[in-house]
Scaffold this motif. Structure first.
Motif, PDB file in Angstrom:
ATOM      1  N   MET A   1      -6.326 -30.322 -13.763  1.00 41.19           N
ATOM      2  CA  MET A   1      -7.126 -30.146 -12.565  1.00 41.19           C
ATOM      3  C   MET A   1      -8.475 -30.834 -12.750  1.00 41.19           C
ATOM      4  SD  MET A   1      -6.341 -26.161 -11.693  1.00 41.19           S
ATOM      5  CE  MET A   1      -4.669 -25.556 -11.639  1.00 41.19           C
ATOM      6  N   THR A   2      -9.001 -31.380 -11.692  1.00 41.03           N
ATOM      7  CA  THR A   2     -10.202 -32.182 -11.801  1.00 41.03           C
ATOM      8  C   THR A   2     -11.271 -31.661 -10.869  1.00 41.03           C
ATOM      9  OG1 THR A   2      -9.393 -33.690 -10.104  1.00 41.03           O
ATOM     10  CG2 THR A   2      -8.842 -34.236 -12.379  1.00 41.03           C
ATOM     11  N   GLY A   3     -12.511 -32.164 -11.106  1.00 40.29           N
ATOM     12  CA  GLY A   3     -13.603 -31.827 -10.208  1.00 40.29           C
ATOM     13  C   GLY A   3     -14.158 -30.438 -10.469  1.00 40.29           C
ATOM     14  N   HIS A   4     -14.935 -29.925  -9.497  1.00 38.97           N
ATOM     15  CA  HIS A   4     -15.552 -28.599  -9.616  1.00 38.97           C
ATOM     16  C   HIS A   4     -14.499 -27.514  -9.781  1.00 38.97           C
ATOM     17  CE1 HIS A   4     -17.829 -25.030  -8.677  1.00 38.97           C
ATOM     18  NE2 HIS A   4     -17.038 -24.789  -7.652  1.00 38.97           N
ATOM     19  N   ASP A  79      -7.239 -23.271  -2.693  1.00 42.21           N
ATOM     20  CA  ASP A  79      -8.306 -24.053  -3.325  1.00 42.21           C
ATOM     21  C   ASP A  79      -9.225 -23.167  -4.171  1.00 42.21           C
ATOM     22  OD1 ASP A  79      -7.306 -26.315  -2.153  1.00 42.21           O
ATOM     23  OD2 ASP A  79      -8.780 -26.396  -0.534  1.00 42.21           O
ATOM     24  N   ALA A  80      -9.539 -21.985  -3.677  1.00 41.30           N
ATOM     25  CA  ALA A  80     -10.457 -21.101  -4.403  1.00 41.30           C
ATOM     26  C   ALA A  80      -9.847 -20.574  -5.697  1.00 41.30           C
ATOM     27  CB  ALA A  80     -10.868 -19.932  -3.508  1.00 41.30           C
ATOM     28  N   LEU A  81      -8.559 -20.244  -5.661  1.00 38.18           N
ATOM     29  CA  LEU A  81      -7.897 -19.701  -6.844  1.00 38.18           C
ATOM     30  C   LEU A  81      -7.201 -20.778  -7.663  1.00 38.18           C
ATOM     31  CD1 LEU A  81      -8.550 -17.130  -5.205  1.00 38.18           C
ATOM     32  CD2 LEU A  81      -6.330 -16.219  -5.906  1.00 38.18           C
ATOM     33  N   ARG A  93      -2.797 -30.287  -3.253  1.00 37.45           N
ATOM     34  CA  ARG A  93      -4.206 -30.247  -2.899  1.00 37.45           C
ATOM     35  C   ARG A  93      -4.941 -31.429  -3.526  1.00 37.45           C
ATOM     36  NH1 ARG A  93      -4.643 -29.052   0.945  1.00 37.45           N
ATOM     37  NH2 ARG A  93      -6.799 -28.357   0.815  1.00 37.45           N
ATOM     38  N   PRO A  94      -6.083 -31.860  -2.965  1.00 36.43           N
ATOM     39  CA  PRO A  94      -6.792 -33.045  -3.480  1.00 36.43           C
ATOM     40  C   PRO A  94      -7.197 -32.928  -4.943  1.00 36.43           C
ATOM     41  CG  PRO A  94      -7.617 -32.437  -1.305  1.00 36.43           C
ATOM     42  CD  PRO A  94      -6.698 -31.338  -1.736  1.00 36.43           C
ATOM     43  N   ASP A 100       0.216 -31.185 -12.010  1.00 38.15           N
ATOM     44  CA  ASP A 100       0.217 -29.992 -11.169  1.00 38.15           C
ATOM     45  C   ASP A 100       1.237 -30.115 -10.050  1.00 38.15           C
ATOM     46  OD1 ASP A 100      -1.942 -28.732 -12.493  1.00 38.15           O
ATOM     47  OD2 ASP A 100      -3.341 -30.043 -11.429  1.00 38.15           O
ATOM     48  N   SER A 101       1.513 -31.329  -9.618  1.00 32.98           N
ATOM     49  CA  SER A 101       2.321 -31.551  -8.419  1.00 32.98           C
ATOM     50  C   SER A 101       3.489 -32.477  -8.721  1.00 32.98           C
ATOM     51  CB  SER A 101       1.457 -32.147  -7.315  1.00 32.98           C
ATOM     52  OG  SER A 101       2.231 -32.392  -6.177  1.00 32.98           O
TER      53      SER A 101
END
Length: 427
Positions: A1-4, A79-81, A93-94, A100-101
């Protein structure tokens, strides 16, 4: 997973637990919230803040009361979890990585192929806002462009197509407000606008954006009436009736009947076939067998009149195979498996797997019919095909449609084929 990484992101080991995977597949987010607090130390207040849900609502859901159903809220929770889209029936998801996908390569291939095929012959139009007079040839160019873009729906779900279709609708609506044109050209533009609104509304519905879909269908009906296009006005009503099911079945039947009357007996045969088969579906969901049979017969009679004559592109997809599939769906809903199974098997044998979303949906009715007939192993086999086909498709409908079938299969967990497909569904 990437980003924030949000503070509510759940550990991968927790997401892969069988009970959590099962809850996610059923959109039982209350159970997920409870597990997140009890075993990952994520507070309900943090979940509420990240998901845009009131704290008391999070607590209520965690106690097993209520359900999250809106597309937007499901996306926000995912997105939150940091829940991969495949686990809740969404497109990737982006923030997801390829790991992951696992379905992402297939979806990207389909999107790239569809875009490449559309690039050939897609009319390019000048949409410069402001003054300037619209030529009389523009509505037809727009209609051709809309027809070409409609082909995206053959291979992609509404989650991928909605923004494209909505952009086309909004651009034409702006043109109607900002440009000048002859009265006849204006009516033709309104007709195109009605068609584009229906296309965007269908993508919204397919992607779970039900409020947006209803608004677009209503806008389409208004534009069609203003354009004097009875066929499109009737189709807008048919879309509204389809969306009304199954929450208000009698109202849906009435609206579907109005759609046929609005289009009228002089409508193109393909249009009448489409509207009558949708009326048949409304009757079937309402449990009205005789009315279903009459509507299907009217659709067959209308389809027999087509005989190679040009039909509106938005109705041209209705053919003998589609009508057989609708007949099978209706008899499945009416719990007539002896009538449903042969017609669905015959029609779906000719239905290409490249239409993954639609074939997955149609096979779910075949699985349902097999269950009603007591053929549990065969139902499990077909359900496995549904899961394979719908993997990674950006549409909420296959998973929603399959949920009751999986629940019924759950009554037969002792059968090895059933246990295998239930595990496949959880994975």
């Amino acid at each position: 997973m990437t980003g924030h990484e949000p503070p509510t992101a759940l550990p991968r080991t927790l997401l892969e637990r069988p009970d959590v995977r099962s809850a996610l597949a059923a959109h039982d987010f209350g159970t997920v919230f409870h597990v997140a607090r009890a075993e990952a130390g994520v507070s309900y207040s943090a979940i509420a803040a990240e998901c845009g849900i009131k704290p008391e609502r999070v607590g209520t859901l965690a106690k097993g009361h209520g359900k999250v159903t809106s597309f937007e809220k499901i996306v926000r929770i995912a997105d939150a979890l940091r829940i991969p889209g495949r686990m809740v029936g969404l497109a990737p998801r982006p923030w997801e990585t390829p790991a992951d996908s696992p379905a992402a390569p297939r979806r990207e291939f389909l999107k790239t192929s569809a875009a490449a095929s559309l690039a050939v012959g897609l009319p390019e139009l000048s949409r410069t806002p402001g003054g300037g007079r619209v030529g009389s040839d523009l509505p037809e160019k727009l209609r051709q462009r809309t027809a070409r873009l409609r082909r995206l729906d053959d291979v992609l779900g509404g989650g991928d197509t909605y923004r494209t279709y909505l952009g086309e609708y909004q651009a034409t609506r702006a043109m109607l407000r900002q440009r000048t044109y002859a009265q006849e050209t204006g009516r033709a533009l309104l007709s195109v606008l009605a068609e584009q609104a229906q296309q965007a509304g269908w993508a919204a519905f397919d992607g779970g954006r039900h409020a947006e879909a209803r608004g677009l269908y209503e806008a389409s009906r208004t534009a069609a009436v203003d354009a004097g296009d009875a066929e499109l006005a009737g189709n807008a009503l048919a879309f509204l009736a389809y969306q009304q099911l199954p929450s208000d079945r009698q109202s849906a039947v009435q609206i579907a009947a109005r759609s046929c009357a609005t289009a009228g007996p002089d409508a193109a045969p393909g249009v009448r076939a489409l509207l009558y088969e949708r009326l048949a579906w409304a009757h079937a969901v309402a449990g009205q067998a005789e009315e279903t049979e009459r509507a299907l017969e009217a659709a067959r009679d209308a389809l027999a009149e087509v005989d190679g004559a040009p039909q509106p592109d938005w109705a041209a997809w209705v053919d003998e195979t589609e009508l057989q599939i609708m007949s099978g769906r209706c008899w499945t809903e009416l719990r007539r498996p002896l009538r449903a199974v042969p017609v669905l098997e015959n029609a779906l044998a000719r239905y290409d797997d490249s239409h993954a979303r639609d074939k997955a949906l149609y096979l779910s009715w075949l699985a349902d019919a097999y269950l009603t007939a007591g053929e549990v192993e065969q139902a499990a086999t077909v359900t496995g095909r549904v899961l394979d086909l719908s993997s990674g498709v950006a549409s909420v409908r296959p998973r929603e449609r399959l949920a009751p079938v999986l629940r019924r299969l759950g009554e037969h967990q002792g059968v090895s084929a059933v246990a295998a497909v239930l595990e496949q569904a959880r994975a």
